[in-house]
Design an enzyme around this catalytic site. Structure first.
Site, PDB file in Angstrom:
ATOM      1  N   LYS A 147     -38.125  -4.675   8.553  1.00  0.00           N
ATOM      2  CA  LYS A 147     -39.544  -4.338   8.649  1.00  0.00           C
ATOM      3  C   LYS A 147     -40.212  -5.196   9.732  1.00  0.00           C
ATOM      4  CE  LYS A 147     -43.766  -4.467   5.962  1.00  0.00           C
ATOM      5  NZ  LYS A 147     -44.426  -4.930   4.759  1.00  0.00           N
ATOM      6  N   GLU A 159     -31.154 -13.480   9.848  1.00  0.00           N
ATOM      7  CA  GLU A 159     -29.827 -12.995   9.465  1.00  0.00           C
ATOM      8  C   GLU A 159     -29.556 -11.619  10.083  1.00  0.00           C
ATOM      9  OE1 GLU A 159     -32.216 -14.157   7.556  1.00  0.00           O
ATOM     10  OE2 GLU A 159     -31.479 -15.096   5.712  1.00  0.00           O
ATOM     11  N   GLY A 169     -41.877  -5.048   1.590  1.00  0.00           N
ATOM     12  CA  GLY A 169     -40.429  -5.140   1.825  1.00  0.00           C
ATOM     13  C   GLY A 169     -39.604  -4.685   0.625  1.00  0.00           C
ATOM     14  N   ARG A 170     -40.033  -5.074  -0.577  1.00  0.00           N
ATOM     15  CA  ARG A 170     -39.221  -4.733  -1.755  1.00  0.00           C
ATOM     16  C   ARG A 170     -39.389  -3.285  -2.212  1.00  0.00           C
ATOM     17  NH1 ARG A 170     -42.276  -8.961  -1.843  1.00  0.00           N
ATOM     18  NH2 ARG A 170     -44.146  -9.141  -3.115  1.00  0.00           N
ATOM     19  N   GLU A 177     -39.844 -11.735  -6.628  1.00  0.00           N
ATOM     20  CA  GLU A 177     -40.583 -11.923  -5.372  1.00  0.00           C
ATOM     21  C   GLU A 177     -42.028 -11.452  -5.566  1.00  0.00           C
ATOM     22  OE1 GLU A 177     -38.865 -11.918  -1.055  1.00  0.00           O
ATOM     23  OE2 GLU A 177     -39.608  -9.901  -1.419  1.00  0.00           O
ATOM     24  N   HIS A 220     -18.061 -10.417 -22.110  1.00  0.00           N
ATOM     25  CA  HIS A 220     -16.950 -11.372 -22.085  1.00  0.00           C
ATOM     26  C   HIS A 220     -17.277 -12.591 -21.233  1.00  0.00           C
ATOM     27  CE1 HIS A 220     -14.489  -8.347 -24.101  1.00  0.00           C
ATOM     28  NE2 HIS A 220     -15.147  -7.482 -23.344  1.00  0.00           N
ATOM     29  N   LYS A 233     -37.521 -20.869   5.538  1.00  0.00           N
ATOM     30  CA  LYS A 233     -37.148 -20.236   6.814  1.00  0.00           C
ATOM     31  C   LYS A 233     -37.540 -21.145   7.978  1.00  0.00           C
ATOM     32  CE  LYS A 233     -37.953 -15.407   5.447  1.00  0.00           C
ATOM     33  NZ  LYS A 233     -38.765 -14.227   5.667  1.00  0.00           N
TER      34      LYS A 233
HETATM   35  O1  F6P Z   1     -37.661 -13.264   3.087  1.00  0.00           O
HETATM   36  C1  F6P Z   1     -38.156 -12.287   2.241  1.00  0.00           C
HETATM   37  C2  F6P Z   1     -38.365 -10.992   2.950  1.00  0.00           C
HETATM   38  O2  F6P Z   1     -39.490 -11.067   3.751  1.00  0.00           O
HETATM   39  C3  F6P Z   1     -38.458  -9.841   1.970  1.00  0.00           C
HETATM   40  O3  F6P Z   1     -39.717  -9.669   1.442  1.00  0.00           O
HETATM   41  C4  F6P Z   1     -37.971  -8.710   2.787  1.00  0.00           C
HETATM   42  O4  F6P Z   1     -37.577  -7.630   1.993  1.00  0.00           O
HETATM   43  C5  F6P Z   1     -36.814  -9.351   3.510  1.00  0.00           C
HETATM   44  O5  F6P Z   1     -37.262 -10.659   3.773  1.00  0.00           O
HETATM   45  C6  F6P Z   1     -36.375  -8.684   4.779  1.00  0.00           C
HETATM   46  O6  F6P Z   1     -37.412  -8.582   5.694  1.00  0.00           O
HETATM   47  P1  F6P Z   1     -37.337  -7.632   6.948  1.00  0.00           P
HETATM   48  O7  F6P Z   1     -37.192  -6.228   6.472  1.00  0.00           O
HETATM   49  O8  F6P Z   1     -38.625  -7.858   7.681  1.00  0.00           O
HETATM   50  O9  F6P Z   1     -36.145  -8.043   7.777  1.00  0.00           O
END
Ligand code: F6P
Length: 525
Positions: free
Chosen positions: A202, A208, A262-263, A348, A379, A489
């Site tokens: 987003k 990453e 994002g979620r 979150e 288990h 971060k």
């Molecule tokens: O670090 C948390 C977050 O901002 C989440 O809310 C989001 O889903 C995820 O990182 C990934 O973010 P992006 O889609 O901007 O890469």
């Protein structure tokens, strides 16, 4: 608004303490079942095994009314700027709306934009699935790889796994972490000539995702030249310019919008891996299911409102019983990633300690969410659920129908175990030998789907989204920002610099500094 000061809050507290002393099983009457076990289309929500009764339910409804929950719900659906800290509307619901009723964001109707984007996705998906879309050496696409993390990974990955029965022809992979081991392994497993990468971010700033995408892009450029990127990379982001600079072909950029958290990404074009994995129609059916739950949530009075009831029950344990965690236990391997998805959705959203009025809250907010699939979990950690000192309300989730025509007995064994566990948690079993004694009186819910279909899964996900919303509102916190993830971060960037460079002046505490030295030594030797 301070919820704990309201009369209903106090009444809930008094009554909850009384109910706590009761035997759970003694609460279950036919009238109790009628009220607390609800059917929604093809899902049966059984909330009967809880320390909950009509009086408590009514008090929670009073609390919600006193706090204008219905207004809050309407504000969300109407596109008001309810995410105040980020000054954004919250409109995942508009993404699955099944009619053309206008939804305005800053005066602009976003529905035509959504429909137009859906058409672009459909065309793209059909081109890839039909073999019309070809890789750089003229071969059709066989693999897709979603590169994304958090909401850009968890939702789509969970859905793709859950809808395994509905799979189209492609192999789907998800890469989220920056651990090079995974990337290395993925690159060994796939054939670059027949793979399409979906860079989903987003913000288009996530370390990453961008680092992994860049590494893969570089491999393509070295092997097949710059032009190969257009055939092997697509992206979903709110930051079109950044995606262009990154080298993604303009035709392959799908938009995202600030008004989708994002979620909640799976409902936006970030769910493109779902459409590619199960075909466009099933992706649409998923949205339809969510829409049905949206209608229910928005239009049903609180007494029969299922997400509201789920939220009240979670609040009961969180705020009045002092239980700090909730376990979610799918008895379906296809829902393997459901607990992970819920962790982001719930923690979150509701892991906050500052109220909408920007004051420190003096009441408990978001619970700790965890879980795993049954029967495997029986288990591993069920010992604690049955005999531990900590009480953990449990939600079991399963499908009634066997999704394979083979091994029908296996499915019944699976479901028998689930029902038995719920019953055992509640009833316990007396034994004079203490270590063999089961106290029981441990609450659980059961969510039973007829079958895990795209539509039914859509409704289930929307149920949890709305439940989370209700909790946040009654706790008076903003469910839609996530500033708590930022500090780590920021520091990671500094630590990385110090791992790479010989920085004599450390800005770190002694402990961290020593750890940095350890890693440096290892990488030098
Ligand atoms: O670090 C948390 C977050 O901002 C989440 O809310 C989001 O889903 C995820 O990182 C990934 O973010 P992006 O889609 O901007 O890469």
């Amino acid at each position: 608004m301070i919820p704990t000061k309201l009369d209903a809050w106090k009444k809930i507290d008094q009554h909850a303490q009384k109910l706590k002393e009761k035997q759970l099983s003694s609460l279950i009457t036919p009238a109790h079942l009628d009220r607390f076990a609800k059917k929604f289309h093809h899902i049966y929500f059984d909330f009967s095994k809880h320390f909950f009764d009509e009086y408590l339910h009514n008090q929670f409804i009073s609390l919600a009314n006193d706090m204008n929950l219905k207004n809050a719900i309407n504000s969300m659906f109407a596109g008001e700027m309810i995410n105040k800290t980020e000054k954004r509307a919250v409109l995942h619901t508009a993404l699955r709306q099944q009619n053309d009723t206008p939804v305005l964001v800053s005066g602009q109707n976003i529905i035509p934009l959504i429909k137009e984007t859906d058409k672009k996705i459909e065309k793209f998906v059909n081109a890839v699935l039909s073999g019309q879309w070809q890789g750089v050496t003229g071969k059709p696409i066989k693999n897709i790889v979603n590169i994304g993390i958090g909401g850009s990974d968890l939702g789509p990955k969970m859905v793709v796994k859950a809808l395994d029965d509905f799979r189209a022809s492609l192999n789907s992979y998800f890469i989220s972490n920056i651990d090079p081991f995974e990337l290395d392994k993925l690159l060994k497993d796939i054939d670059l000539e027949t793979t399409l990468f979906l860079v989903v971010s987003k913000s288009f700033t996530t370390q990453e995702t961008l680092t992994n995408a860049q590494a893969i892009q570089q491999i393509y450029i070295e092997k097949f030249g710059k032009n190969s990127i257009a055939q092997h990379f697509a992206t979903v982001s709110t930051r079109v310019q950044k995606a262009l600079e990154f080298g993604i072909h303009p035709n392959n950029i799908f938009p995202m919008w600030d008004w989708v958290g994002g979620r909640y990404s799976l409902w936006s074009p970030a769910g493109i891996s779902i459409a590619l994995s199960v075909g466009y129609q099933h992706y649409e059916d998923l949205k339809k299911g969510a829409y049905l739950m949206d209608l229910h949530f928005k239009n049903t009075p609180l007494k029969d409102n299922i997400p509201a009831l789920g939220a009240f029950i979670s609040m009961l344990y969180n705020n009045f019983f002092g239980y700090e965690t909730e376990a979610y236990l799918p008895y379906a391997d296809k829902l393997k990633y459901f607990p992970d998805f819920l962790q982001q959705l719930i923690m979150e959203s509701n892991g906050k300690s500052v109220s909408l009025n920007n004051e420190k809250v003096s009441w408990q907010t978001g619970n700790i969410i965890w879980g795993n699939i049954g029967t495997n979990a029986q288990h591993s950690f069920f010992q604690l659920l049955h005999q531990g000192t900590k009480k953990v309300p449990v939600t079991f989730i399963a499908e009634k129908e066997n999704s394979t025509t083979h091994f029908p007995e296996h499915h019944l064994i699976l479901l028998a175990n689930m029902l038995a566990q719920s019953e055992a948690l509640m009833k316990g079993e007396k034994n004079e030998v203490l270590y063999k004694n089961f106290e029981g009186n441990r609450p659980s819910s059961i969510i039973l789907m007829d079958k895990i279909t795209p539509q039914i899964l859509g409704s289930l996900i929307a149920y949890f989204e709305h439940k989370t919303f209700v909790e946040a509102w009654l706790w008076q916190i903003n469910a839609f920002d996530q500033f708590g993830v930022e500090l780590g971060k920021k520091l990671a960037k500094q630590v990385l610099q110090d791992l790479i460079n010989d920085n004599k002046k450390s800005a770190h505490d002694l402990s961290t500094q020593r750890l940095i030295e350890q890693i440096k030594l290892k990488n030098r030797s």
